[in-house]
Design an enzyme around this catalytic site. Structure first.
Site, PDB file in Angstrom:
ATOM      1  N   ASP A 192      -2.644  -1.836   3.561  1.00 17.45           N
ATOM      2  CA  ASP A 192      -3.604  -1.637   2.481  1.00 17.45           C
ATOM      3  C   ASP A 192      -4.952  -1.281   3.096  1.00 17.45           C
ATOM      4  OD1 ASP A 192      -4.576  -3.990   3.554  1.00 17.45           O
ATOM      5  OD2 ASP A 192      -4.535  -5.117   1.676  1.00 17.45           O
ATOM      6  N   LYS A 245       3.172   0.809   0.077  1.00 17.94           N
ATOM      7  CA  LYS A 245       2.491  -0.448   0.396  1.00 17.94           C
ATOM      8  C   LYS A 245       3.065  -1.596  -0.429  1.00 17.94           C
ATOM      9  CE  LYS A 245      -1.024  -2.013  -1.557  1.00 17.94           C
ATOM     10  NZ  LYS A 245      -1.359  -3.066  -2.569  1.00 17.94           N
TER      11      LYS A 245
END
Length: 222
Positions: free
Chosen positions: A139, A121
């Protein structure tokens, strides 16, 4: 509604109503961004933005942070979540940047993920924002919103990422990441989504299901 149509309607709405969407983290160069993103894990951008000005003043470069004592970094970031592990990661990240990458933040997701504290991420965020790579960082906000809207049923962030990439054009992946994050942060919130005022409710699977459930409940009472 077919998935391609759902994506099309939702992306059209974002284009018309949120033409500009960008990170809410404050930074002025790639090093500052990667530090801020590492600090933002399970922490609000607002809190990170309160911490980073003094952190960047004290340690403005990878070389400076690599030479710092871990305790000195920790003292400046105590108010963020998991400060001990993040202080360790930041020192390790700065050292690896200095030793292996000439104090430059690398371009590729694969290289970024070799840095301490940098998962997929974080790597995608940096690659997307700094180097305009056509990747989507997933996320908790992006994961939740994608499921609620009906854009993905992926069980992991990586599966959701791949689902989004199938339907979002390369040139819009960077902004789509911010569209979904901001929508999750301010409208499609975790505990009490603001469905009644949401411009996407006409194409939202969660809203469709919730209104259908209410209708069935009402009919049962009658």
């Amino acid at each position: 509604m077919k998935k391609a149509e759902r994506f099309g309607r939702i992306l059209d709405w974002f284009r018309a109503n949120v033409p500009v969407a960008q990170s809410e983290l404050n930074f002025s160069d790639p090093f500052q961004l990667i530090v801020a993103v590492v600090l933002s894990a399970q922490c609000t951008d607002k809190r990170v933005n309160l911490v980073t000005p003094e952190l960047f003043r004290r340690f403005p470069s990878p070389q400076a942070m690599a030479a710092a004592e871990e305790e000195d970094i920790l003292e400046l970031i105590r108010s963020v979540s998991y400060p001990n592990s993040k202080a360790r990661h930041l020192k390790g990240l700065a050292r690896k940047l200095t030793d292996d990458f000439g104090a430059e933040v690398p371009h590729t997701v694969e290289e970024l993920m070799t840095l301490p504290g940098v998962g997929r991420k974080t790597a995608n965020v940096v690659a997307s924002i700094v180097y305009d790579e056509p990747v989507i960082a997933v996320d908790t906000h992006v994961f939740r919103v994608s499921h609620r809207l009906g854009l993905s049923r992926g069980k992991t962030p990586y599966e959701v990422e791949k689902d989004l990439e199938k339907y979002i054009p390369l040139h819009e992946r960077a902004v789509s990441h911010h569209w979904l994050i901001l929508h999750g942060r301010y409208t499609c919130t975790a505990r009490a989504p603001k469905c009644s005022g949401c411009g996407l409710k006409d194409w939202c699977r969660h809203y469709e299901k919730s209104t259908s459930d209410k209708s069935r409940f009402s009919n049962a009472e009658d």
